[in-house]
Scaffold this active site. Structure first.
Site, mmCIF file in Angstrom:
data_model
loop_
_atom_site.group_PDB
_atom_site.id
_atom_site.type_symbol
_atom_site.label_atom_id
_atom_site.label_comp_id
_atom_site.label_asym_id
_atom_site.label_seq_id
_atom_site.Cartn_x
_atom_site.Cartn_y
_atom_site.Cartn_z
ATOM 1 N N ASP A 11 10.387 17.944 6.907
ATOM 2 C CA ASP A 11 9.941 19.097 6.121
ATOM 3 C C ASP A 11 8.569 19.601 6.553
ATOM 4 O O ASP A 11 7.833 18.888 7.236
ATOM 5 C CB ASP A 11 9.790 18.664 4.649
ATOM 6 C CG ASP A 11 11.102 18.733 3.916
ATOM 7 O OD1 ASP A 11 11.955 19.563 4.277
ATOM 8 O OD2 ASP A 11 11.274 17.931 2.973
ATOM 9 N N TYR B 92 10.574 5.415 8.004
ATOM 10 C CA TYR B 92 9.534 6.332 7.549
ATOM 11 C C TYR B 92 8.411 5.524 6.894
ATOM 12 O O TYR B 92 8.696 4.548 6.179
ATOM 13 C CB TYR B 92 10.076 7.289 6.484
ATOM 14 C CG TYR B 92 10.812 8.501 6.989
ATOM 15 C CD1 TYR B 92 10.123 9.657 7.327
ATOM 16 C CD2 TYR B 92 12.199 8.500 7.093
ATOM 17 C CE1 TYR B 92 10.801 10.784 7.763
ATOM 18 C CE2 TYR B 92 12.890 9.629 7.531
ATOM 19 C CZ TYR B 92 12.178 10.780 7.862
ATOM 20 O OH TYR B 92 12.843 11.896 8.285
#
Lengths: 271, 271
Positions: B52, B110
């Site tokens: 994003d 992540y």
């Protein structure tokens, strides 16, 4: 006037260094503007040393006298709410009026970050290191051994405000290789310099010399000769500013240090 | 067409995410522009996942087919000389045409960086963390234990491109407290998530939930109920993007992975 001791961190990239300038785009200008806003009157501050344009800090220290009617302010909170995002106050504490950010300091530590590639680096780290290319750390360490100790560092001082003398006690140069940030990458190399004080651009001049030694272009003997020449023209080029960070100003266990005014007569020096 | 596998790092701050947009201000647009310039013809690339706006990477992976007449180019060097400074190619290697950055991936990791203060942080780290305030790590760890494993994570998926199913194997959540960067400061807290794949904004939704648990506002039992509800409306707010970094896409020991097209039918997911 009540005196504040401020511990400061900043990203130097967008500032024209620490020291106040007519243009106003310096760390000192930003800090004094925030101090004045809270004090509701002009406030001057003094730092332990004047960092150059592009040089960073995580432990710069400054003092400032503020009006007694602002004794109850949470200065760290108030300053951080006013300062640009590239500057933070990590600590604000009251100190005796005898405390002086520069003259009370017992020593300073600067770190310089090197990246052993030329063509790329992690973009996250790019504003904070010098892409100097491959280095032989054993050669670099041998050269560092020729620089530590109490010496005349005139060969590593750039021109600026006159200083009383150019002898400094370079207590240590630590050479560390950090673990890689991602698989397949090399680790950053950090050179950490601790001394009683530094001459103008001394750390960056030492780094310029040590990197050439780490590339095999200067022997330890060459490095010793450069130092002993006490002549700036003999030393290699100054390393770029963005690799440098003022990590710590040492004021001893109580954080107040001792007045060194009799010993150090020059103005605030810089790495 | 010869196929390149590219390992990428980027600072997401100034990009509108990975995926190509009409405005052109995305990582994919910048990468495809550089690829096309070297190839002297249009080149499309595919990534392991679409990060994003504001999300960073040190191990994003993409593949691209390039013309055979450019086989001799040093693609890493050439791409890094053309890319904006916020993107770097860490590795470029030739792979079989069966390699697919998304479908060949065996898993992803992540990391999310938290800062346990609200009013200040090191400005050097400000673009890379969430100033969430104080956390009790033992509470946070207990809640994390309710999330790991093979579960339906529908409660932690934001709306987006439809996916075939919402079951993922969240192999681990590592909670680490880093050493302080300067004396007197707290350490950063890093939450590291490894899974076979992630749903849209799943990591940031998990972080939003875990931070509330670390503040004592959700019990481990509450967290389990939120997960079991399989209902996004039951889970807390999405954590902000800047704390998130795609650290690694796992393709096994040979770096080529295996085709999972039969198993994972959705488009590139995101953390």
């Amino acid at each position: 006037m009540p005196r504040l001791k401020l511990t400061l961190a900043y990203v130097g990239t967008t500032f024209e260094g620490w020291q106040s300038q007519p243009g106003g785009n310096t760390v000192q200008d930003a800090l004094e503007a925030a101090l004045a806003k809270i004090a509701d009157e002009p406030v001057r501050c003094r730092s332990a040393g004047r960092t150059d344009a592009g040089v960073h800090a995580i432990g710069q220290t400054a003092h400032a006298g503020v009006p007694g009617r602002r004794r109850d302010v949470d200065w760290r909170l108030a300053l951080n709410s006013l300062l640009p995002s590239a500057i933070s106050v990590l600590e604000a504490r009251w100190v005796p009026e005898t405390f002086h950010a520069q003259y009370s300091a017992l020593g300073k530590t600067y770190a310089y970050s090197l990246w052993p590639e030329r063509s790329f680096c992690l973009p996250q780290r790019q504003p904070f290191l010098w892409k100097c290319g491959p280095l032989d750390l054993s050669l670099l360490r041998a050269a560092a051994g020729e620089l530590t100790g109490r010496h005349d560092f005139a060969s590593f001082m750039n021109l600026g405000t006159p200083v009383a003398h150019t002898v400094r006690d370079l207590r240590s140069i630590e050479v560390a290789e950090l673990p890689p940030a991602a698989p397949g990458l090399p680790g950053e190399i950090v050179l950490r310099f601790t001394a009683d004080g530094f001459l103008k651009q001394m750390v960056r001049n030492l780094v310029g010399c040590l990197v050439l030694a780490g590339k095999g272009k200067l022997s330890p003997e060459d490095v010793r000769m450069i130092r002993m020449a006490q002549n700036r023209a003999r030393a290699p080029e100054t390393a770029p500013p963005q690799g440098l960070c003022l990590e710590r100003v040492d004021y001893g266990e109580d954080g107040l240090g001792q007045d060194r005014r009799q010993r150090v007569c020059g103005p605030g020096d810089d790495g």
